[in-house]
Design an enzyme around this catalytic site. Structure first.
Site, PDB file in Angstrom:
ATOM      1  N   SER A 154       0.855  -1.199   0.000  1.00 31.19           N
ATOM      2  CA  SER A 154       0.000   0.000   0.000  1.00 31.19           C
ATOM      3  C   SER A 154       0.889   1.247   0.000  1.00 31.19           C
ATOM      4  CB  SER A 154      -0.864  -0.024   1.269  1.00 31.19           C
ATOM      5  OG  SER A 154      -1.314   1.269   1.595  1.00 31.19           O
ATOM      6  N   TYR A 167      -2.572  -0.523  10.118  1.00 29.14           N
ATOM      7  CA  TYR A 167      -2.560  -0.828   8.685  1.00 29.14           C
ATOM      8  C   TYR A 167      -1.238  -0.361   8.067  1.00 29.14           C
ATOM      9  CZ  TYR A 167      -4.147  -1.012   3.831  1.00 29.14           C
ATOM     10  OH  TYR A 167      -4.266  -1.295   2.493  1.00 29.14           O
TER      11      TYR A 167
HETATM   12  P1  NAD Z   1     -11.597  -5.893  -0.157  1.00 29.86           P
HETATM   13  O1  NAD Z   1     -12.089  -5.647   1.221  1.00 29.86           O
HETATM   14  O2  NAD Z   1     -12.475  -5.586  -1.306  1.00 29.86           O
HETATM   15  O3  NAD Z   1     -11.166  -7.421  -0.267  1.00 29.86           O
HETATM   16  C1  NAD Z   1     -10.484  -8.066   0.739  1.00 29.86           C
HETATM   17  C2  NAD Z   1     -10.647  -9.554   0.536  1.00 29.86           C
HETATM   18  O4  NAD Z   1      -9.932 -10.210   1.589  1.00 29.86           O
HETATM   19  C3  NAD Z   1     -12.080 -10.037   0.614  1.00 29.86           C
HETATM   20  O5  NAD Z   1     -12.242 -11.056  -0.371  1.00 29.86           O
HETATM   21  C4  NAD Z   1     -12.167 -10.687   1.998  1.00 29.86           C
HETATM   22  O6  NAD Z   1     -13.093 -11.732   2.057  1.00 29.86           O
HETATM   23  C5  NAD Z   1     -10.761 -11.233   2.115  1.00 29.86           C
HETATM   24  N1  NAD Z   1     -10.377 -11.471   3.487  1.00 29.86           N
HETATM   25  C6  NAD Z   1     -10.434 -10.604   4.534  1.00 29.86           C
HETATM   26  N2  NAD Z   1      -9.999 -11.204   5.636  1.00 29.86           N
HETATM   27  C7  NAD Z   1      -9.635 -12.470   5.277  1.00 29.86           C
HETATM   28  C8  NAD Z   1      -9.088 -13.569   5.967  1.00 29.86           C
HETATM   29  N3  NAD Z   1      -8.804 -13.503   7.271  1.00 29.86           N
HETATM   30  N4  NAD Z   1      -8.844 -14.705   5.279  1.00 29.86           N
HETATM   31  C9  NAD Z   1      -9.121 -14.791   3.964  1.00 29.86           C
HETATM   32  N5  NAD Z   1      -9.621 -13.785   3.250  1.00 29.86           N
HETATM   33  C10 NAD Z   1      -9.876 -12.646   3.905  1.00 29.86           C
HETATM   34  O7  NAD Z   1     -10.195  -5.170  -0.258  1.00 29.86           O
HETATM   35  P2  NAD Z   1      -9.418  -4.555  -1.504  1.00 29.86           P
HETATM   36  O8  NAD Z   1      -9.634  -3.091  -1.458  1.00 29.86           O
HETATM   37  O9  NAD Z   1      -9.698  -5.305  -2.751  1.00 29.86           O
HETATM   38  O10 NAD Z   1      -7.921  -4.828  -1.031  1.00 29.86           O
HETATM   39  C11 NAD Z   1      -7.168  -5.964  -1.435  1.00 29.86           C
HETATM   40  C12 NAD Z   1      -5.740  -5.791  -0.947  1.00 29.86           C
HETATM   41  O11 NAD Z   1      -5.206  -4.588  -1.471  1.00 29.86           O
HETATM   42  C13 NAD Z   1      -5.628  -5.657   0.578  1.00 29.86           C
HETATM   43  O12 NAD Z   1      -4.420  -6.243   1.002  1.00 29.86           O
HETATM   44  C14 NAD Z   1      -5.568  -4.172   0.778  1.00 29.86           C
HETATM   45  O13 NAD Z   1      -4.960  -3.824   1.971  1.00 29.86           O
HETATM   46  C15 NAD Z   1      -4.751  -3.765  -0.418  1.00 29.86           C
HETATM   47  N6  NAD Z   1      -4.877  -2.362  -0.816  1.00 29.86           N
HETATM   48  C16 NAD Z   1      -6.082  -1.821  -1.141  1.00 29.86           C
HETATM   49  C17 NAD Z   1      -6.119  -0.483  -1.532  1.00 29.86           C
HETATM   50  C18 NAD Z   1      -7.387   0.189  -1.934  1.00 29.86           C
HETATM   51  O14 NAD Z   1      -7.325   1.402  -2.181  1.00 29.86           O
HETATM   52  N7  NAD Z   1      -8.507  -0.509  -2.005  1.00 29.86           N
HETATM   53  C19 NAD Z   1      -4.969   0.277  -1.582  1.00 29.86           C
HETATM   54  C20 NAD Z   1      -3.773  -0.316  -1.240  1.00 29.86           C
HETATM   55  C21 NAD Z   1      -3.741  -1.633  -0.863  1.00 29.86           C
END
Ligand code: NAD
Length: 274
Positions: A154, A167
């Site tokens: 991130s 985070y």
């Molecule tokens: P999201 O919440 O849409 O998806 C997260 C997924 O993780 C979901 O499928 C959820 O079921 C799964 N999950 C959560 N806890 C879990 C567990 N204990 N075991 C198995 N699965 C689990 O999130 P996103 O926005 O698609 O983010 C995906 C990744 O990208 C994450 O690591 C997040 O930190 C990172 N990220 C997101 C952003 C953003 O702007 N959305 C930016 C930087 C990094």
């Protein structure tokens, strides 16, 4: 052909957090590039919906329900995948997220009152979950003497973001772990096992929507406005924006690349605001 370097035909790709906003798009990209996708998340209905979508688009996919913090469940998943497909070539550690009660909010929660349980939960999900999944699926790669692990970091990893203490710390640890595991795999197991990460900029997702969009008015919050103002490309990312970098890092197109974290952020990190 140069484009053959990106071809994933015959590769088996395991994606954790597969049903999320970002990783479901990565699953689509993997399937389109020819990989067999194994989608791992917790909610079976969501997994089945994604797998059906991938199959309807002529992809090869299956799904498993497992918590990334449950090593026994991940071992069972690995056994099932090996029994079905015989190998694991790609692991994307996508499971992650934040929780409102682990974020300081002016007038609501100060740093001094953040519950340890909430901070620990966020740290474990974003850091320990990726470590455990890499232990389980990475071990299979050492037996095969080949494989690729891709962590999802991130913008909060390079310099912490306000509000999201655990985070930010967990994502900083992910970058460190990416470097560590890349060296460990290459030096102690196989130079054909690579470990890299993508650091997405700001994408509207379930984990951050409450910070970026006012739930009553639907307008940008002050934080959302600041992010757009500090993103030279002047928008939030769209999940599709990650797919090209992801395909590069999990395919032979990046076969001499290991231990790096690639920002995909519309220029956010390069811009100091003046
Ligand atoms: P999201 O919440 O849409 O998806 C997260 C997924 O993780 C979901 O499928 C959820 O079921 C799964 N999950 C959560 N806890 C879990 C567990 N204990 N075991 C198995 N699965 C689990 O999130 P996103 O926005 O698609 O983010 C995906 C990744 O990208 C994450 O690591 C997040 O930190 C990172 N990220 C997101 C952003 C953003 O702007 N959305 C930016 C930087 C990094």
């Amino acid at each position: 052909m140069t484009l053959d370097l990106f071809d994933l035909t015959g590769k088996v790709a395991v994606v954790t957090g597969a049903t999320g906003v970002l990783c479901s798009e990565m699953c689509r990209g993997l399937a389109q590039a020819g990989a067999t996708v194994v989608a791992i998340a917790r909610n079976l209905d969501n997994i089945n919906t994604l797998v059906t979508q991938l199959q309807d688009s002529n992809g090869t996919a299956s799904g498993l329900s497992a918590d990334v913090l449950d090593k026994t469940a991940l071992h069972q998943a690995a056994e099932q995948i090996i029994a079905q497909y015989g190998r694991i070539d790609i692991l994307i550690n996508g499971a992650g997220g934040n929780r409102a009660d682990a974020s300081s909010m002016p007038g609501q929660r100060s740093f001094f009152d953040l519950p340890e349980e909430a901070m620990q939960w966020v740290f474990n999900l974003n850091f320990t979950g990726a470590v455990i999944a890499s232990q389980v699926f990475g071990k299979v790669m050492t037996e095969q003497q080949s494989g690729v692990i891709l962590n999802i970091s991130s913008m909060a990893s390079y310099q912490p973001m306000t509000r999201v203490i655990a985070y930010s710390a967990a994502k900083a640890a992910i970058n460190n772990f990416t470097h560590w595991l890349a060296v460990y795999m290459a030096k102690e197991h196989s130079t054909s096992i690579r470990v890299n990460a993508i650091a997405p900029g700001f994408f509207l997702g379930n984990q951050n929507r409450y910070l970026l969009i006012d739930k009553d008015s639907g307008n940008l919050t002050e934080r959302g406005r600041l992010i757009i103002e500090h993103t030279p490309m002047n928008r939030f990312g769209e999940p599709q924006d990650l797919v090209g970098t992801m395909l590069w890092l999990v395919s032979d197109a990046s076969r001499f690349v290991t231990g790096i974290v690639v920002p995909v952020d519309g220029g956010f990190m390069a811009y100091k605001g003046v």
